[in-house]
Design an enzyme around this catalytic site. Structure first.
Site, mmCIF file in Angstrom:
data_model
loop_
_atom_site.group_PDB
_atom_site.id
_atom_site.type_symbol
_atom_site.label_atom_id
_atom_site.label_comp_id
_atom_site.label_asym_id
_atom_site.label_seq_id
_atom_site.Cartn_x
_atom_site.Cartn_y
_atom_site.Cartn_z
ATOM 1 N N HIS A 77 11.098 5.455 2.268
ATOM 2 C CA HIS A 77 10.365 6.109 1.189
ATOM 3 C C HIS A 77 10.935 5.720 -0.171
ATOM 4 C CE1 HIS A 77 8.078 9.421 3.438
ATOM 5 N NE2 HIS A 77 8.694 8.717 4.372
ATOM 6 N N ASP A 177 7.359 11.953 -4.201
ATOM 7 C CA ASP A 177 7.018 11.498 -2.850
ATOM 8 C C ASP A 177 6.152 12.534 -2.152
ATOM 9 O OD1 ASP A 177 7.708 11.443 0.227
ATOM 10 O OD2 ASP A 177 8.253 9.470 -0.522
ATOM 11 N N ALA A 400 19.115 -6.501 7.764
ATOM 12 C CA ALA A 400 18.821 -7.926 7.597
ATOM 13 C C ALA A 400 17.998 -8.140 6.332
ATOM 14 C CB ALA A 400 18.057 -8.451 8.813
ATOM 15 N N GLN A 402 15.107 -8.898 5.209
ATOM 16 C CA GLN A 402 13.814 -9.054 5.866
ATOM 17 C C GLN A 402 12.796 -9.801 5.007
ATOM 18 O OE1 GLN A 402 12.258 -6.000 8.564
ATOM 19 N NE2 GLN A 402 10.590 -5.705 7.109
ATOM 20 N N HIS A 417 7.439 -2.170 14.143
ATOM 21 C CA HIS A 417 6.986 -0.811 14.408
ATOM 22 C C HIS A 417 5.802 -0.431 13.522
ATOM 23 C CE1 HIS A 417 9.241 -0.529 10.776
ATOM 24 N NE2 HIS A 417 9.263 0.785 10.720
ATOM 25 N N TRP A 420 5.038 1.203 6.947
ATOM 26 C CA TRP A 420 4.232 0.613 5.886
ATOM 27 C C TRP A 420 4.975 -0.443 5.080
ATOM 28 C CZ3 TRP A 420 -0.575 -0.196 5.410
ATOM 29 C CH2 TRP A 420 -1.105 -0.647 4.194
ATOM 30 N N ASN A 421 6.263 -0.262 4.822
ATOM 31 C CA ASN A 421 7.006 -1.285 4.091
ATOM 32 C C ASN A 421 6.972 -2.608 4.835
ATOM 33 O OD1 ASN A 421 7.766 0.405 1.967
ATOM 34 N ND2 ASN A 421 9.591 1.101 3.028
ATOM 35 N N SER A 422 7.232 -2.562 6.132
ATOM 36 C CA SER A 422 7.197 -3.782 6.936
ATOM 37 C C SER A 422 5.788 -4.356 6.992
ATOM 38 C CB SER A 422 7.701 -3.487 8.354
ATOM 39 O OG SER A 422 9.078 -3.166 8.342
ATOM 40 N N GLU A 425 5.158 -6.049 3.655
ATOM 41 C CA GLU A 425 5.989 -7.244 3.512
ATOM 42 C C GLU A 425 5.434 -8.380 4.369
ATOM 43 O OE1 GLU A 425 9.886 -5.793 4.409
ATOM 44 O OE2 GLU A 425 10.011 -4.647 2.544
ATOM 45 N N ASP A 441 3.162 7.229 10.357
ATOM 46 C CA ASP A 441 1.906 6.567 10.003
ATOM 47 C C ASP A 441 1.702 5.264 10.756
ATOM 48 O OD1 ASP A 441 3.914 5.089 8.847
ATOM 49 O OD2 ASP A 441 2.995 4.956 6.864
#
Length: 525
Positions: A77, A177, A400, A402, A417, A420-422, A425, A441
């Site tokens: 977050h 947030d 890592a 990423q 997984h 949302w960040n992944s 990205e 989510d």
């Protein structure tokens, strides 16, 4: 058209303020906006045109708007929120960021990059008897403790309110947030604009607020595959009961302490009832259908799409803390592999695979013969695994780099997984996804990638504790690396180009939303 729809379509933040906020909020501005009546001057008017007189008469530049930032202390977050704050700082806003002693380190890169625009406001973490002493970040939280953590963090409301009221330079806007819903009525009390920052995409944000707004239920006798429909969301998506947030399922099952349960639901209701709008780290090419009209499940509030907010690979190298492997070393290892041949595997900062799930994944990676990088986090790697895959597999224990990994030409797929960040990205890097969602989510994000953007395939059914069949998972990995994955990789590259265009000055949809949002905030001064 309803009042709420008029706000979304035509209303500025200032218009919404005068209508929605209490008279106290309007009174707070009245002293500085009282019209002056000058007496009529007798005789001719004499103008002093000297340089000193003109300099003295020159208008004083308007002070930069003072904005309060309330992040939720979870890495997934806070990081995108701080990226967003950096964009606000670059546009001349002054920002005070709420934090606690143990979370100050995560804020350090932002403070160093914008020393005059951003300051930390540190408060003691509000303790709770159900949480371990000294716990100030969800990284140390088990799934069952997460709702209690949300409830405990709301204890900052009164000290933050007292601080805001004592400031000589008035806070004109509060960004918080979506797990900090208590900051929305706080904004109203100080006569400021309350805006919800969502670290999730538009679809995920809408679904999460919808379930707590509607209190959808599973019929007696139905199992976890019961389908929950969302008729008020464009496309009328549906999800299995087991794919909803674990926190919501525990809420409906009565597994939360009563005060905690009330606090969690109220958080989402405050976002819908008290805020002026939402900001999401997303972009129109990815989620246009959820952005083109006000949505009932978001209280018909405006939603600004400002993403992707993450910096480029070089600037993002230190995001989230010190990496367990240097970016240069990881890039050098990847250089040995052909373009698009490597699978990058990571399940985020919060989720940890069970030993059985980790063993199944390790067996699948070994049997697939696909080159890979596996950032294992806290998972247990089977003994002897690294030796058996030496040369084509790299295991990273810890954090890592990423963003840099995903943007390397050798990385062709991302087993994720679907946090949302992944997700964002991967989209920004043009890398398709092997979706293994867990909770939160993530099932909503997986649906978006698989069924709508068509840049992902389902690696397995997913869920916390789910153990995939190693043979089936190995087949998914082999198919992705083969010709079957070529079309999806091409679509992912096209979406990456759209993501890059979204943040470009001169017509980028996210850039324009960001500029428009800042202009609205400036009107509040």
């Amino acid at each position: 058209m309803s009042t709420k729809n008029r706000f979304y379509a035509h209303g500025s933040l200032l218009e919404m303020l005068s209508t929605l906020l209490s008279p106290i909020a309007v009174t707070a501005r009245s002293a500085s906006h009282t019209p002056r009546h000058f007496p009529r001057q007798a005789g001719p008017l004499h103008l002093d045109l000297s340089q000193s007189a003109m300099e003295a008469a020159a208008p004083t530049p308007a002070p930069a708007p003072h904005v309060l930032i309330v992040p939720f202390p979870a890495q997934g977050h806070a990081l995108p929120f701080f990226d967003f704050v950096a964009l606000l700082a670059a546009r001349g806003l002054r920002l005070s960021v709420v934090t606690t002693p143990a979370n100050l380190q995560l804020l350090s890169p932002l403070l160093a990059a914008h020393p005059t625009a951003v300051r930390a406001v540190t408060f003691p973490f509000p303790s709770h008897p159900a949480l371990p002493p000294g716990l100030e970040n969800t990284k140390g939280c088990g799934p069952g403790e997460f709702p209690t953590f949300i409830h405990a963090f709301a204890g900052l409301r009164e000290p933050v309110l007292a601080w805001a009221r004592a400031q000589p330079d008035r806070v004109v806007a509060v960004f918080a947030d979506f797990f900090c819903g208590w900051a929305q009525p706080l904004a109203r009390e100080i006569g400021a604009a309350g805006i919800v920052f969502s670290p999730s995409g538009a679809l995920g944000t809408v679904v999460m607020h919808s379930i707590f707004r509607r209190l959808v239920r599973r019929p007696p006798g139905s199992d976890d595959t019961f389908s929950v429909a969302f008729p008020a969301i464009p496309g009328e998506p549906s999800f299995q009961w087991r794919e909803l947030m674990m926190m919501y399922m525990n809420y409906m099952a009565g597994n939360l302490e009563e005060q905690v349960a009330q606090s969690v639901r109220q958080t989402f209701l405050w976002n819908l009832q008290e805020s002026w709008g939402f900001v999401s780290n997303t972009f129109r090419a990815l989620e246009r259908k959820y952005l083109d009209q006000p949505l009932e499940d978001l209280g018909f509030r405006r939603l600004w799409a400002v993403g992707p907010v993450a910096p480029d690979a070089d600037a993002a190298a230190g995001r989230g803390g010190e990496a367990a492997v240097r970016a240069a070393d990881l890039m050098a290892w990847l250089d040995a592999f052909p373009e698009g041949s490597v699978v990058y595997v990571c399940f985020g900062s919060q989720a940890v695979l069970t030993p059985a799930a980790a063993a199944a994944l390790a067996e699948a990676l070994e049997r697939s013969a696909v080159p890979f990088v596996w950032a294992v986090g806290g998972a247990v790697v089977p003994e002897g695994f690294e030796a058996r895959v030496s040369g084509r597999g790299l295991v990273v224990r810890g954090w890592a780099p990423q963003v840099a990994a995903l943007r390397h030409a050798a990385v062709g797929w991302f087993m994720s997984h679907c946090g949302w960040n992944s997700t964002l990205e991967a989209a920004a890097a043009g890398v398709p996804v092997l979706a293994w969602p867990m909770t939160g989510d993530q099932f909503f994000d997986a649906r978006l990638l698989v069924d709508e953007a068509r840049i992902a395939v389902r690696a397995c059914a997913g869920g916390i504790g789910f153990v995939p069949d190693a043979g089936e998972l190995a087949a998914v990995l082999r198919d992705a690396a083969a010709e079957k994955g070529r079309d999806m990789r091409a679509r992912a590259k096209e979406l990456a180009a759209e993501a890059a265009r979204a943040v470009k000055e001169g017509g980028g949809s996210s850039f324009d939303d960001m500029e428009g949002l800042v202009q609205e905030i400036r009107k509040l001064c």
